[in-house]
Design a protein around this motif. Structure first.
Motif, PDB file in Angstrom:
ATOM      1  N   MET A 169      -7.343   8.636  -5.607  1.00  0.00           N
ATOM      2  CA  MET A 169      -8.421   7.695  -6.043  1.00  0.00           C
ATOM      3  C   MET A 169      -9.276   8.529  -7.438  1.00  0.00           C
ATOM      4  O   MET A 169     -10.121   7.777  -7.614  1.00  0.00           O
ATOM      5  N   THR A 206      -5.304   3.259 -10.462  1.00  0.00           N
ATOM      6  CA  THR A 206      -4.663   3.406  -8.893  1.00  0.00           C
ATOM      7  C   THR A 206      -5.584   3.250  -7.876  1.00  0.00           C
ATOM      8  O   THR A 206      -5.291   2.627  -6.835  1.00  0.00           O
ATOM      9  N   ALA A 207      -6.783   3.881  -8.040  1.00  0.00           N
ATOM     10  CA  ALA A 207      -7.816   3.598  -6.945  1.00  0.00           C
ATOM     11  C   ALA A 207      -8.052   2.236  -6.884  1.00  0.00           C
ATOM     12  O   ALA A 207      -8.297   1.704  -5.576  1.00  0.00           O
ATOM     13  N   HIS A 208      -8.054   1.397  -7.873  1.00  0.00           N
ATOM     14  CA  HIS A 208      -8.337  -0.052  -7.739  1.00  0.00           C
ATOM     15  C   HIS A 208      -7.254  -0.633  -7.058  1.00  0.00           C
ATOM     16  O   HIS A 208      -7.468  -1.547  -6.038  1.00  0.00           O
ATOM     17  N   ARG A 209      -5.868  -0.407  -7.194  1.00  0.00           N
ATOM     18  CA  ARG A 209      -4.689  -1.014  -6.421  1.00  0.00           C
ATOM     19  C   ARG A 209      -4.866  -0.645  -5.015  1.00  0.00           C
ATOM     20  O   ARG A 209      -4.626  -1.460  -4.157  1.00  0.00           O
ATOM     21  N   VAL A 210      -5.285   0.776  -4.876  1.00  0.00           N
ATOM     22  CA  VAL A 210      -5.195   1.191  -3.205  1.00  0.00           C
ATOM     23  C   VAL A 210      -6.160   0.317  -2.609  1.00  0.00           C
ATOM     24  O   VAL A 210      -6.162  -0.130  -1.402  1.00  0.00           O
ATOM     25  N   THR A 211      -7.621   0.193  -3.318  1.00  0.00           N
ATOM     26  CA  THR A 211      -8.721  -0.508  -2.534  1.00  0.00           C
ATOM     27  C   THR A 211      -8.390  -1.968  -2.466  1.00  0.00           C
ATOM     28  O   THR A 211      -8.552  -2.679  -1.408  1.00  0.00           O
ATOM     29  N   ASP A 212      -7.685  -2.641  -3.408  1.00  0.00           N
ATOM     30  CA  ASP A 212      -7.199  -4.101  -3.059  1.00  0.00           C
ATOM     31  C   ASP A 212      -6.128  -4.021  -2.056  1.00  0.00           C
ATOM     32  O   ASP A 212      -6.230  -5.138  -1.291  1.00  0.00           O
ATOM     33  N   GLU A 213      -5.102  -3.318  -1.908  1.00  0.00           N
ATOM     34  CA  GLU A 213      -4.213  -3.327  -0.909  1.00  0.00           C
ATOM     35  C   GLU A 213      -4.867  -3.167   0.416  1.00  0.00           C
ATOM     36  O   GLU A 213      -4.576  -3.642   1.500  1.00  0.00           O
ATOM     37  N   VAL A 214      -5.768  -2.150   0.572  1.00  0.00           N
ATOM     38  CA  VAL A 214      -6.456  -1.992   1.878  1.00  0.00           C
ATOM     39  C   VAL A 214      -7.082  -3.341   2.212  1.00  0.00           C
ATOM     40  O   VAL A 214      -7.301  -3.557   3.398  1.00  0.00           O
ATOM     41  N   ALA A 215      -7.786  -3.904   1.317  1.00  0.00           N
ATOM     42  CA  ALA A 215      -8.380  -5.043   1.578  1.00  0.00           C
ATOM     43  C   ALA A 215      -7.608  -6.171   2.120  1.00  0.00           C
ATOM     44  O   ALA A 215      -7.865  -6.994   3.200  1.00  0.00           O
ATOM     45  N   LEU A 245       0.895  -0.974  -0.001  1.00  0.00           N
ATOM     46  CA  LEU A 245      -0.066   0.087   0.056  1.00  0.00           C
ATOM     47  C   LEU A 245       0.955   1.183  -0.048  1.00  0.00           C
ATOM     48  O   LEU A 245       0.318   2.263  -0.539  1.00  0.00           O
TER      49      LEU A 245
END
Length: 110
Positions: free
Chosen positions: A58, A63-72, A42
């Motif tokens: 976001m 990039t938003a998708h990558r951030v969201t996946d790493e948060v998950a 992240l």
């Protein structure tokens, strides 16, 4: 923000791991190491961004998708870690906020 059931998510994660026979690998040490790796992934997204760019991260769909996946991923490993050690993550957070409110009182006149 939607209301989520932490225990239900922990059950789903445990069932996912059990179906793949991953439980022997889900020791506290391994889970906290995986949590650290995912938190680093992240961080990597933000590493060289300016503060202004990080505020807009976001806005870009990829990039938003990558951030969201790493948060998950970070949350998944944290919930699994708490499950293995018998920690109620919401109670732990609530208690920590209480301690911080005592430790860092609002300055007078604010």
């Amino acid at each position: 923000m939607s209301e989520l059931d932490v225990e239900k998510l922990q059950r789903r994660l445990a069932e996912f791991a059990a179906a793949r026979n991953w439980q022997p690998y889900h020791t506290p040490k391994n889970l906290v190491a995986a949590l650290s790796v995912e938190a680093s992934e992240l961080l990597e997204i933000f590493q060289w961004l300016t503060p202004e760019e990080s505020d807009r991260v976001m806005d870009d769909a990829d990039t938003a998708h990558r951030v969201t996946d790493e948060v998950a991923d970070v949350l998944a490993y944290l919930l699994q870690f708490c499950e293995v050690l018998g920690i109620d993550p919401l109670a732990a957070l609530d208690a920590k906020i209480d301690r911080n409110e005592r430790r860092f009182p609002v300055p007078e006149g604010s």
